[in-house]
Design a protein around this motif. Structure first.
Motif, PDB file in Angstrom:
ATOM      1  N   ARG A 249      45.290  18.374  77.407  1.00 55.36           N
ATOM      2  CA  ARG A 249      46.055  19.611  77.470  1.00 55.36           C
ATOM      3  C   ARG A 249      46.261  20.131  76.043  1.00 55.36           C
ATOM      4  NH1 ARG A 249      49.143  20.142  82.391  1.00 55.36           N
ATOM      5  NH2 ARG A 249      48.952  18.295  83.727  1.00 55.36           N
ATOM      6  N   PRO A 250      46.456  21.422  75.880  1.00 54.62           N
ATOM      7  CA  PRO A 250      46.735  21.970  74.544  1.00 54.62           C
ATOM      8  C   PRO A 250      47.941  21.278  73.904  1.00 54.62           C
ATOM      9  CG  PRO A 250      46.288  23.724  76.092  1.00 54.62           C
ATOM     10  CD  PRO A 250      46.393  22.475  76.910  1.00 54.62           C
ATOM     11  N   GLY A 251      47.777  20.847  72.656  1.00 61.60           N
ATOM     12  CA  GLY A 251      48.841  20.140  71.952  1.00 61.60           C
ATOM     13  C   GLY A 251      48.700  18.630  72.026  1.00 61.60           C
ATOM     14  N   GLN A 252      47.887  18.157  72.966  1.00 57.48           N
ATOM     15  CA  GLN A 252      47.701  16.713  73.131  1.00 57.48           C
ATOM     16  C   GLN A 252      46.310  16.260  72.707  1.00 57.48           C
ATOM     17  OE1 GLN A 252      48.670  15.950  77.250  1.00 57.48           O
ATOM     18  NE2 GLN A 252      50.854  16.386  76.960  1.00 57.48           N
ATOM     19  N   SER A 253      45.561  17.143  72.090  1.00 59.78           N
ATOM     20  CA  SER A 253      44.186  16.825  71.723  1.00 59.78           C
ATOM     21  C   SER A 253      44.081  16.181  70.350  1.00 59.78           C
ATOM     22  CB  SER A 253      43.337  18.097  71.730  1.00 59.78           C
ATOM     23  OG  SER A 253      42.034  17.840  71.234  1.00 59.78           O
ATOM     24  N   GLU A 254      43.304  15.125  70.280  1.00 54.93           N
ATOM     25  CA  GLU A 254      42.994  14.475  69.004  1.00 54.93           C
ATOM     26  C   GLU A 254      42.291  15.437  68.046  1.00 54.93           C
ATOM     27  OE1 GLU A 254      44.215  10.636  68.635  1.00 54.93           O
ATOM     28  OE2 GLU A 254      42.173  10.822  67.865  1.00 54.93           O
ATOM     29  N   HIS A 255      41.547  16.353  68.593  1.00 50.23           N
ATOM     30  CA  HIS A 255      40.761  17.262  67.754  1.00 50.23           C
ATOM     31  C   HIS A 255      41.648  18.158  66.889  1.00 50.23           C
ATOM     32  CE1 HIS A 255      36.733  16.339  69.323  1.00 50.23           C
ATOM     33  NE2 HIS A 255      37.339  16.140  70.486  1.00 50.23           N
ATOM     34  N   GLN A 256      42.845  18.433  67.336  1.00 50.36           N
ATOM     35  CA  GLN A 256      43.746  19.278  66.554  1.00 50.36           C
ATOM     36  C   GLN A 256      44.186  18.598  65.258  1.00 50.36           C
ATOM     37  OE1 GLN A 256      47.163  20.798  68.737  1.00 50.36           O
ATOM     38  NE2 GLN A 256      48.039  21.740  66.903  1.00 50.36           N
ATOM     39  N   THR A 257      44.084  17.274  65.185  1.00 50.15           N
ATOM     40  CA  THR A 257      44.485  16.557  63.971  1.00 50.15           C
ATOM     41  C   THR A 257      43.476  16.744  62.840  1.00 50.15           C
ATOM     42  OG1 THR A 257      43.298  14.491  64.508  1.00 50.15           O
ATOM     43  CG2 THR A 257      45.534  14.754  65.411  1.00 50.15           C
ATOM     44  N   GLY A 258      42.242  17.132  63.168  1.00 50.52           N
ATOM     45  CA  GLY A 258      41.204  17.239  62.147  1.00 50.52           C
ATOM     46  C   GLY A 258      40.636  15.889  61.742  1.00 50.52           C
ATOM     47  N   LEU A 259      40.991  14.845  62.473  1.00 47.14           N
ATOM     48  CA  LEU A 259      40.554  13.486  62.138  1.00 47.14           C
ATOM     49  C   LEU A 259      39.510  12.950  63.112  1.00 47.14           C
ATOM     50  CD1 LEU A 259      44.085  12.004  61.309  1.00 47.14           C
ATOM     51  CD2 LEU A 259      42.301  12.632  59.667  1.00 47.14           C
ATOM     52  N   SER A 260      39.109  13.755  64.078  1.00 46.65           N
ATOM     53  CA  SER A 260      38.172  13.307  65.099  1.00 46.65           C
ATOM     54  C   SER A 260      36.862  14.081  65.045  1.00 46.65           C
ATOM     55  CB  SER A 260      38.793  13.463  66.495  1.00 46.65           C
ATOM     56  OG  SER A 260      39.892  12.595  66.661  1.00 46.65           O
ATOM     57  N   MET A 261      35.818  13.415  65.503  1.00 48.88           N
ATOM     58  CA  MET A 261      34.517  14.062  65.633  1.00 48.88           C
ATOM     59  C   MET A 261      33.784  13.453  66.821  1.00 48.88           C
ATOM     60  SD  MET A 261      32.308  16.330  64.607  1.00 48.88           S
ATOM     61  CE  MET A 261      32.729  16.827  62.923  1.00 48.88           C
ATOM     62  N   ASP A 262      33.321  14.315  67.710  1.00 46.78           N
ATOM     63  CA  ASP A 262      32.439  13.883  68.787  1.00 46.78           C
ATOM     64  C   ASP A 262      31.023  13.847  68.229  1.00 46.78           C
ATOM     65  OD1 ASP A 262      34.539  13.803  70.569  1.00 46.78           O
ATOM     66  OD2 ASP A 262      34.204  15.839  71.306  1.00 46.78           O
ATOM     67  N   ILE A 263      30.307  12.757  68.492  1.00 48.37           N
ATOM     68  CA  ILE A 263      28.969  12.609  67.929  1.00 48.37           C
ATOM     69  C   ILE A 263      27.961  12.249  69.015  1.00 48.37           C
ATOM     70  CG2 ILE A 263      29.939  11.852  65.724  1.00 48.37           C
ATOM     71  CD1 ILE A 263      28.934   9.012  66.440  1.00 48.37           C
TER      72      ILE A 263
ATOM     73  N   MET B   2      24.066  12.842  65.131  1.00 51.46           N
ATOM     74  CA  MET B   2      24.393  14.257  64.986  1.00 51.46           C
ATOM     75  C   MET B   2      25.857  14.473  65.323  1.00 51.46           C
ATOM     76  SD  MET B   2      22.793  16.176  68.367  1.00 51.46           S
ATOM     77  CE  MET B   2      21.099  15.779  67.959  1.00 51.46           C
ATOM     78  N   ALA B   3      26.494  15.372  64.583  1.00 55.47           N
ATOM     79  CA  ALA B   3      27.893  15.706  64.823  1.00 55.47           C
ATOM     80  C   ALA B   3      27.966  16.894  65.777  1.00 55.47           C
ATOM     81  CB  ALA B   3      28.582  16.036  63.507  1.00 55.47           C
ATOM     82  N   ILE B   4      28.892  16.825  66.733  1.00 55.81           N
ATOM     83  CA  ILE B   4      28.974  17.860  67.770  1.00 55.81           C
ATOM     84  C   ILE B   4      30.262  18.682  67.667  1.00 55.81           C
ATOM     85  CG2 ILE B   4      28.897  18.328  70.243  1.00 55.81           C
ATOM     86  CD1 ILE B   4      26.321  17.113  69.110  1.00 55.81           C
ATOM     87  N   SER B   5      31.413  18.013  67.666  1.00 55.22           N
ATOM     88  CA  SER B   5      32.668  18.759  67.727  1.00 55.22           C
ATOM     89  C   SER B   5      33.789  18.025  66.999  1.00 55.22           C
ATOM     90  CB  SER B   5      33.074  18.987  69.187  1.00 55.22           C
ATOM     91  OG  SER B   5      34.246  19.762  69.271  1.00 55.22           O
ATOM     92  N   GLY B   6      34.349  18.701  65.989  1.00 59.65           N
ATOM     93  CA  GLY B   6      35.427  18.125  65.208  1.00 59.65           C
ATOM     94  C   GLY B   6      36.747  18.837  65.455  1.00 59.65           C
ATOM     95  N   TYR B   7      37.251  19.509  64.433  1.00 57.92           N
ATOM     96  CA  TYR B   7      38.559  20.177  64.534  1.00 57.92           C
ATOM     97  C   TYR B   7      38.574  21.237  65.627  1.00 57.92           C
ATOM     98  CZ  TYR B   7      42.370  23.377  63.538  1.00 57.92           C
ATOM     99  OH  TYR B   7      43.463  24.187  63.652  1.00 57.92           O
ATOM    100  N   ARG B   8      39.701  21.290  66.327  1.00 58.73           N
ATOM    101  CA  ARG B   8      39.888  22.285  67.374  1.00 58.73           C
ATOM    102  C   ARG B   8      41.339  22.751  67.345  1.00 58.73           C
ATOM    103  NH1 ARG B   8      38.346  19.602  72.671  1.00 58.73           N
ATOM    104  NH2 ARG B   8      36.351  19.352  71.587  1.00 58.73           N
ATOM    105  N   SER B   9      41.550  24.005  67.137  1.00 59.28           N
ATOM    106  CA  SER B   9      42.905  24.542  67.060  1.00 59.28           C
ATOM    107  C   SER B   9      43.595  24.485  68.424  1.00 59.28           C
ATOM    108  CB  SER B   9      42.871  25.998  66.579  1.00 59.28           C
ATOM    109  OG  SER B   9      42.216  26.813  67.547  1.00 59.28           O
ATOM    110  N   TYR B  10      44.900  24.668  68.411  1.00 61.31           N
ATOM    111  CA  TYR B  10      45.673  24.688  69.653  1.00 61.31           C
ATOM    112  C   TYR B  10      45.142  25.777  70.581  1.00 61.31           C
ATOM    113  CZ  TYR B  10      49.747  24.869  72.770  1.00 61.31           C
ATOM    114  OH  TYR B  10      50.579  24.855  73.877  1.00 61.31           O
ATOM    115  N   GLU B  11      44.895  26.954  70.015  1.00 59.90           N
ATOM    116  CA  GLU B  11      44.409  28.080  70.811  1.00 59.90           C
ATOM    117  C   GLU B  11      43.037  27.784  71.420  1.00 59.90           C
ATOM    118  OE1 GLU B  11      47.575  29.133  68.257  1.00 59.90           O
ATOM    119  OE2 GLU B  11      45.597  28.295  67.733  1.00 59.90           O
ATOM    120  N   ARG B  12      42.180  27.155  70.635  1.00 58.45           N
ATOM    121  CA  ARG B  12      40.858  26.802  71.140  1.00 58.45           C
ATOM    122  C   ARG B  12      40.955  25.778  72.258  1.00 58.45           C
ATOM    123  NH1 ARG B  12      36.037  27.996  72.890  1.00 58.45           N
ATOM    124  NH2 ARG B  12      34.499  26.327  72.582  1.00 58.45           N
TER     125      ARG B  12
END
Length: 287
Positions: A197-211, A163-173
Motif C-alpha cells: 500500500r502507499p506509504g508501506q513500500s520499501e521502494h520509497q526509502t530509496g534503499l531497494s532495487m528490484d533486479i 540488470m536493474a529494474i525498479s528502485g526508488y518509488r515516490s508515495y504518489e507513484r
C-alpha cells in the motif's frame, strides 16, 4: 645391662634417622630446585583453569537465560522496532526513522507520506531502458547505489550479467502501482500480497532495487531465484550490504510472497547477520 644399652643405641639411631629424613624433606621443600622454580607457572595455570571454569559457568548462565536482542544480534536500542514508531491522532502507525539504513516499512509500519530520501542518484549499472532514460525508478540513495555497482561488478566477474529494474518509488507513484495491482488481482487483499500500500513500500526509502538477469529478462518472477544469477545473488548479496527482503518461508512475517528479485540495502554487518541467521528485517529488529 648390655641388652639395655643396645635398646638405647637403637632408639638413638632411630631418632637420628627420623630427624635426618625430616631435614631432607624440609630442605627439599624450601630450597630452590628446577622443579620448584616453575611453581609460579603452575599456580598461574591453576588460577587460569579456575578463571576459565568461572567463564564457563557464566556462559552457561547466559545460555540458560533468554538473551536480549542486543546480545543476539548487537542491534542498538534506538533501531529496534518498538523504539522507531509513533501513532498519529488518526491511529496511523508511522516510523520515526525514515532516513535510517535500518528503517523498517511494512504492513504495520508506514513511512511519512511526504518522505523523499536525499542524495538520489542513478547507479552505474545496466538498465533495460536505454542509455538516455532517467526514470524515477532508476534512482537509489547514493550509499545503496554505490553498493549496487559493486554487487553488479562482482557478479559480472563471475560471469553473471544482472540488470536493474525498479528502485526508488515516490508515495504518489506507489498509489498508481498499487491501484494497478488491485485491478489485476480483483481485490485489495489479493493485491496486497504482492504489492505494498502507499506509504508501506520499501521502494520509497530509496534503499531497494528490484533486479533480474539477461537470462530471465526484465520480468520480475520467482523463477529468477532458481537461475544461476538468482542463486549467486542470494549467496553474495550480504557481502555488499544487501538482503533478500522477502525470503521464502517468511511470508507470515513479511506479509508478502517470496521475491528473489527484491534487494534491500542495510549495510554489510547487519546484512551478514541477517543472512547467516536466515532472518527477516523484522526479526533482526525485534526483541
Amino acid at each position: 645391662m648390655a641388652q639395655l644399652n643396645r635398646w638405647k643405641m637403637t632408639f638413638l639411631l632411630s631418632g637420628a634417622l627420623s630427624l635426618t629424613l625430616s631435614g631432607c624433606s624440609y630442605i627439599q621443600q624450601y630450597m630452590p630446585s628446577d622443579r620448584h622454580e616453575s611453581s609460579d607457572q603452575s599456580d598461574q595455570s591453576g588460577a587460569g583453569s579456575q578463571q576459565q571454569a568461572e567463564k564457563n559457568d557464566q556462559s552457561k548462565t547466559k545460555t540458560n537465560s533468554k538473551p536480549t536482542q542486543q546480545q543476539k544480534w548487537d542491534v542498538p536500542d534506538r533501531f529496534l522496532l518498538k523504539n522507531t514508531i509513533k501513532t498519529t491522532p488518526e491511529g496511523k502507525r508511522v516510523v520515526t526513522n525514515p532516513a535510517s539504513l535500518l528503517v523498517c516499512a511494512d504492513k504495520k509500519r508506514n513511512l511519512p507520506a511526504d518522505y523523499e530520501p536525499k542524495n538520489l542518484v542513478i547507479p552505474d549499472v545496466y538498465f533495460p531502458y536505454g542509455k538516455n532514460a532517467k526514470r524515477e525508478k532508476m534512482h537509489m540513495r547514493k550509499v545503496a547505489a554505490e553498493a549496487l555497482e559493486q554487487l553488479f561488478a562482482a557478479a559480472k566477474q563471475d560471469g553473471i550479467r544482472l540488470m536493474a529494474i525498479s528502485g526508488y518509488r515516490s508515495y504518489e507513484r506507489q498509489v498508481s502501482v498499487f491501484n494497478w495491482h488491485v485491478s489485476q488481482k480483483g481485490s485489495v487483499e489479493k493485491a496486497n500480497r504482492v504489492s505494498a500500500r502507499p506509504g508501506q513500500s520499501e521502494h520509497q526509502t530509496g534503499l531497494s532495487m528490484d533486479i533480474s538477469s539477461e537470462q530471465i529478462g526484465p520480468d520480475l518472477t520467482q523463477k529468477f531465484g532458481d537461475t544461476k544469477a538468482g542463486k549467486w545473488v542470494a549467496a553474495h548479496a550480504a557481502e555488499y550490504g544487501f538482503i533478500l527482503r522477502y525470503p521464502p518461508g517468511k511470508e507470515a512475517i513479511t506479509g508478502y510472497e517470496y521475491e528473489p528479485w527484491h534487494l534491500r540495502y542495510v549495510g554489510k554487518q547487519p546484512a551478514e547477520t541477517i543472512a547467516n541467521h536466515h532472518l527477516t528485517l523484522e526479526e533482526y529488529l525485534s526483541e
